[in-house]
Design a protein around this motif. Structure first.
Motif, short mmCIF file in Angstrom:
data_model
loop_
_atom_site.label_atom_id
_atom_site.label_comp_id
_atom_site.label_asym_id
_atom_site.label_seq_id
_atom_site.Cartn_x
_atom_site.Cartn_y
_atom_site.Cartn_z
N ILE A 55 -8.41 4.43 6.79
CA ILE A 55 -8.52 3.63 5.58
C ILE A 55 -8.28 2.17 5.94
O ILE A 55 -7.30 1.84 6.60
N CYS A 56 -9.21 1.32 5.51
CA CYS A 56 -9.11 -0.12 5.78
C CYS A 56 -9.13 -0.85 4.44
O CYS A 56 -10.20 -1.01 3.84
N PRO A 57 -7.98 -1.27 3.94
CA PRO A 57 -7.95 -1.95 2.63
C PRO A 57 -8.86 -3.17 2.56
O PRO A 57 -9.50 -3.42 1.54
N VAL A 108 -7.57 0.79 -2.81
CA VAL A 108 -7.57 1.71 -1.68
C VAL A 108 -6.92 3.05 -2.02
O VAL A 108 -7.12 4.04 -1.30
N ASN A 122 0.46 2.74 13.39
CA ASN A 122 -0.19 3.82 12.64
C ASN A 122 -0.92 4.79 13.55
O ASN A 122 -0.89 6.01 13.33
N CYS A 178 0.75 3.82 6.98
CA CYS A 178 0.23 2.55 6.46
C CYS A 178 1.21 1.41 6.73
O CYS A 178 1.47 0.57 5.87
N ARG A 235 -3.96 3.79 8.16
CA ARG A 235 -4.48 2.51 7.67
C ARG A 235 -4.72 1.63 8.88
O ARG A 235 -3.79 1.31 9.62
N ARG A 290 -6.67 -1.99 10.21
CA ARG A 290 -7.37 -3.22 9.85
C ARG A 290 -8.53 -3.53 10.81
O ARG A 290 -9.52 -4.11 10.41
N VAL A 340 0.84 -1.20 0.00
CA VAL A 340 0.00 0.00 0.00
C VAL A 340 0.88 1.25 0.00
O VAL A 340 0.66 2.19 -0.77
N LEU A 369 -7.10 7.49 -0.48
CA LEU A 369 -6.01 8.36 -0.05
C LEU A 369 -5.90 9.59 -0.95
O LEU A 369 -5.72 10.71 -0.48
N SER A 392 -4.04 -2.83 -3.30
CA SER A 392 -3.44 -1.50 -3.13
C SER A 392 -4.08 -0.49 -4.07
O SER A 392 -4.25 0.68 -3.72
N ASP A 423 -1.66 -1.83 13.23
CA ASP A 423 -2.56 -0.73 13.58
C ASP A 423 -1.97 0.15 14.67
O ASP A 423 -2.09 1.38 14.62
#
Length: 396
Positions: A122-124, A357, A79, A72, A98, A100, A11, A361, A354, A76
């Protein structure tokens, strides 16, 4: 803009690649010097080796002059801490994390100024799940992107011989499909975009066509370019990881669903998390005997969602050969995705997490009133939703 990206994974690399091309000053922070060295050789950016939760590392990265921090990293916790330090110690205007975990969502008290002070989450995995759900709803499409709060959609579809619009010029569309207003915005032929589209441009079988239309007209638009598939009812998922579990939780009650996972402990966990009607199987999704025993030939959709690109490609090829109606592979390497999805290949859809998502961004990086950004064809093009301000006199 001066942007610091924490984490040089897939990402982080995709974000850096997109932002560098727009004349932003990018600094990439990661603990792996070899990874940074490779990216520095390929992209016009600065690399800083170290753990970004340490203020000294952020200082080396130029945090005092940063306009934005995009965290990212894989964890978690990293971040969240990076965003907190960036905002409270250095007053960075915009922080993006980012995350999860589903317990951290936009608007949560944990993310406000009294908490970790994150402007955007942001959660891919959730983004990919939502993306796949649209493809389940519209199985004829290659991509479905929504704009204007869902009123308008941009659809990518491969044209096939026999569709009402195929082998006709674009100027004939209003007469051929009078009940659905649409605009053809791009056509890719043999993996290359047609440079200039006009009323004389003809749609040929095999073309990848991008169509803008009201969401309520999507099915009419799809039917104009190809034969409509039967609705999806039976689904097999290979991989019970984060994406597989999220998707199974959301669709398990609505479809006949089977999920294959290699690890026994993970299977036991899946069984406790999913509805009772979902069949959880321990095994290898590239095992021909297993797929045959579980009637893969009866599946409307086979989804390969493991973390291994090669396994996803091979299981999709095998499922398709054995009779699965439509197959979708989650592929992290862009080169692989470009290779396996195209006219004449056996894999119907290849999704790059990637790239799905990246639009979220870019929405926050673009200057001006940008409401949404999406990546098309795994990064080869973009579509933006922007807000027009002013009137004829004050705005161009």
């Amino acid at each position: 803009m001066n942007i610091i990206i924490v984490g040089a994974g897939r990402v982080g690399e995709s974000v850096a690649e997109s932002l560098v091309s727009e004349k932003n000053d990018i600094t990439l922070v990661d603990t792996d010097p070899a990874r940074l060295r490779v990216l520095q050789e390929r992209l016009d950016l600065r690399g800083v080796v170290g753990n970004a939760i340490q203020p000294s590392v952020l200082k080396d990265a130029g945090i005092e002059d940063a306009d934005m921090v995009i965290a990212c990293a894989p964890q978690d916790e990293t971040n969240l801490v990076v965003c907190k330090v960036a905002r409270h110690a250095y007053n960075v205007p915009t922080t993006i994390a980012r995350l999860r975990s589903p317990e951290f969502e936009d608007g949560s008290e944990l993310l406000d100024k009294a908490g970790f002070d994150v402007d955007r989450v942001i959660c891919p995995e959730q983004t990919v799940t939502a993306y796949i759900r649209k493809l389940i709803e519209y199985p004829e499409a290659l991509q479905v992107l929504e704009f204007a709060h869902g009123l308008v959609s941009l659809i990518a579809v491969r044209a096939v011989a026999g569709g009402p619009l195929v082998r006709h010029s674009l100027s004939e569309i209003p007469q051929l499909v009078p009940d659905a207003q649409m605009r053809i915005v791009a056509i890719y032929r043999q993996d290359a975009a047609i440079a200039e589209i006009s009323g004389e441009t003809r749609i040929e079988p095999g073309d990848e066509v991008f169509v803008l239309a009201a969401t309520e007209h999507i099915r009419s638009v799809l039917g104009a370019l190809r034969k409509m598939d039967r609705p999806v009812r039976r689904i097999m998922i290979a991989g019970g990881g984060k994406v597989g579990l999220r998707l199974a939780r959301e669709i398990g009650a609505d479809y006949q669903l089977k999920i294959i996972e290699t690890q026994r402990a993970r299977c036991e966990y899946l069984a406790t998390q999913l509805p009772g009607e979902v069949l959880v199987l321990q095994g290898d999704s590239t095992d021909e005997d297993l797929l045959g025993d579980e009637n893969v030939q009866d599946m409307d959709l086979f989804l390969a969602l493991t973390s291994d690109d090669e396994d996803n490609i091979m299981s999709c090829l095998l499922a398709k050969r054995m009779g699965a109606h439509r197959v979708l592979a989650l592929i992290n390497r862009k080169a692989y995705a470009d290779l396996v999805q195209g006219q004449g290949t056996q894999i119907d859809i290849a999704i790059s997490p990637s790239q799905t998502v990246i639009g979220e961004l870019l929405t926050h990086v673009r200057r001006g009133d940008v409401a949404a950004v999406y990546s098309l064809r795994r990064g080869s093009a973009e579509v933006l939703e922007v807000i027009a301000r002013g009137d004829r006199k004050s705005s161009k």
